[in-house]
Design a protein around this motif. Structure first.
Motif, PDB file in Angstrom:
ATOM      1  N   TYR A 260      36.010  38.832  33.714  1.00  0.00           N
ATOM      2  CA  TYR A 260      36.730  37.939  33.224  1.00  0.00           C
ATOM      3  C   TYR A 260      37.593  37.643  34.503  1.00  0.00           C
ATOM      4  O   TYR A 260      38.524  36.658  34.293  1.00  0.00           O
ATOM      5  N   ARG A 262      37.846  36.929  39.152  1.00  0.00           N
ATOM      6  CA  ARG A 262      37.125  36.355  40.209  1.00  0.00           C
ATOM      7  C   ARG A 262      37.451  37.110  41.173  1.00  0.00           C
ATOM      8  O   ARG A 262      38.162  38.069  41.226  1.00  0.00           O
ATOM      9  N   LYS A 268      33.033  33.192  42.184  1.00  0.00           N
ATOM     10  CA  LYS A 268      32.637  33.779  40.844  1.00  0.00           C
ATOM     11  C   LYS A 268      32.111  34.859  40.815  1.00  0.00           C
ATOM     12  O   LYS A 268      31.327  35.363  41.876  1.00  0.00           O
ATOM     13  N   GLU A 271      27.479  37.173  36.707  1.00  0.00           N
ATOM     14  CA  GLU A 271      26.742  36.124  35.661  1.00  0.00           C
ATOM     15  C   GLU A 271      27.715  35.396  34.798  1.00  0.00           C
ATOM     16  O   GLU A 271      27.198  34.730  33.943  1.00  0.00           O
ATOM     17  N   GLY A 272      28.694  35.648  34.684  1.00  0.00           N
ATOM     18  CA  GLY A 272      29.827  35.193  33.738  1.00  0.00           C
ATOM     19  C   GLY A 272      30.572  36.129  33.065  1.00  0.00           C
ATOM     20  O   GLY A 272      30.797  37.345  33.649  1.00  0.00           O
ATOM     21  N   THR A 273      30.920  36.165  31.907  1.00  0.00           N
ATOM     22  CA  THR A 273      31.673  37.006  30.984  1.00  0.00           C
ATOM     23  C   THR A 273      31.131  37.771  30.040  1.00  0.00           C
ATOM     24  O   THR A 273      31.744  38.751  29.409  1.00  0.00           O
TER      25      THR A 273
END
Length: 368
Positions: A260, A262, A268, A271-273
């Motif tokens: 969550y 950076r 980024k 791959e995301g959260t």
């Protein structure tokens, strides 16, 4: 009856652990008014403390010193420590007093140990004899070594079954936290003599380190058992994404694939959260608070605190208070005593003990 008198004696010693002339100060907390008092000062980068049955305490300093602290604030240096590499974030880290200390004299220490290629997080066990550690043995060290000076983790928790958990950071090598062939970015579990419990999740799996209990962690610097016996860990994110995690056997907590936060550059992370097969945090902070020591309170002496998480902040100089289960932040405790809170412990009487790295002082907080 003799045991009861001994316990009451220890509690009275701890209750009186105030240097001459010091007066408790009233402070507001999310759980009601409390009193906070200085117990001992003058430590140089203190990292951890542990309680002895006689009312004394053990305090570590990251540079490699261990102190035996009396209830009146006087201290004596303990000898017989392992060779500690005090470099960067490494050094002498956590201290844990064994549950059977009154019989065995056993204590556990985590520290940065010199290894081929650099240094790594290690776990030692010894017998405390007055102000000397005897029969010291290193029962675990991470492999392989690393030349980096950060993300050692280092928190120790003795489980009710007598096994020992140790948190280990990724050592600044992000992909290694997903590599079961390495200890980086994991919570490991061993017996108190360093053997591998047969029910560890990766025992017998080809290429996996059998000490690993969970993995995918970045830099877990807080760990505590809840009143129900479950293990909770907090860990540093990068720019945001600090987490509180309920640790499950064999689980993957995602770093650096999901986060969550950076990167410090603003880029980024991963791959995301979220990703299938990877655990979600029970709670996360954004922006980061740089969490360290943690207590999940038993409620002893402070019924309103039962099940609440107290988490020290190294960045914003406060103690975060989370609701039971860490679903949301109830509030925070902040004052001149909460500068860079490196460690938190629940004392035998239920008071909250605070190790402030910011001013080298140990404080005691209790409900008013």
């Amino acid at each position: 009856m003799r045991f009861l008198f001994a316990v009451l004696g220890v509690m009275s010693l701890l209750a009186g652990a105030i240097p001459a002339g010091a007066e408790p100060r009233r402070i507001d907390t999310p759980l009601g008014p409390a009193l906070i008092e200085s117990v001992a000062e003058g430590f140089r980068v203190p990292w951890s403390l542990g309680f002895l049955p006689d009312g004394q305490m053990l305090v570590t300093e990251r540079a490699g010193r261990l102190w035996r602290l009396a209830p009146d604030g006087s201290r004596r240096q303990v000898t017989g420590l392992p060779n500690v590499v005090a470099r960067g974030q490494g050094g002498l880290l956590d201290i844990a007093v064994a549950r059977d200390f009154a019989r065995s004299g056993t204590v556990f220490l985590s520290f940065a140990k010199r290894q081929r290629g650099g240094q790594g997080t290690a776990l030692a066990v010894a017998r405390l004899d007055g102000t000397r550690l005897r029969d010291l043995r290193v029962i675990f060290e991470m492999t392989p070594g690393s030349s980096g000076g950060r993300h050692f983790g280092g928190r120790i928790v003795e489980a009710p079954d007598g096994t020992v958990f140790l948190t280990i950071g990724d050592r600044g090598d992000r992909p290694s936290a997903q590599d079961l062939a390495r200890h980086n970015g994991s919570v490991i579990r061993v017996t108190r003599d360093g053997r591998i419990p047969s029910n560890n999740p990766f025992v017998g799996q080809a290429g996996a380190r059998p000490e690993i209990w969970s993995y995918g962690h970045r830099n877990p610097q807080g760990a505590a058992l809840a009143p129900d016996g479950r293990l909770w860990v907090n860990e540093h994110g990068a720019r945001g994404g600090d987490e509180v995690n309920l640790i499950r056997r064999g689980a993957n907590y995602g770093w650096p694939v999901i986060s969550y936060g950076r990167h410090y550059s603003g880029a980024k992370i991963g791959e995301g959260t979220a990703k299938p097969g990877m655990e979600q945090p029970a709670f996360y902070w954004d922006p980061s608070i740089a969490p360290s020591g943690m207590v999940v309170h038993s409620g002893k002496g402070w019924p309103a605190a039962r099940g609440h998480h107290f988490v020290g902040s190294l960045k914003f100089d406060h103690i975060a208070v989370l609701t039971p289960g860490a679903k949301r932040q109830t509030g925070r405790i902040k004052g001149r005593e909460t500068g860079r809170v490196r460690d938190l412990r629940e004392g035998p009487d239920g008071a909250l003990w605070i190790v402030s790295e910011g001013n080298g002082t140990i404080y005691r907080l209790r409900p008013r």
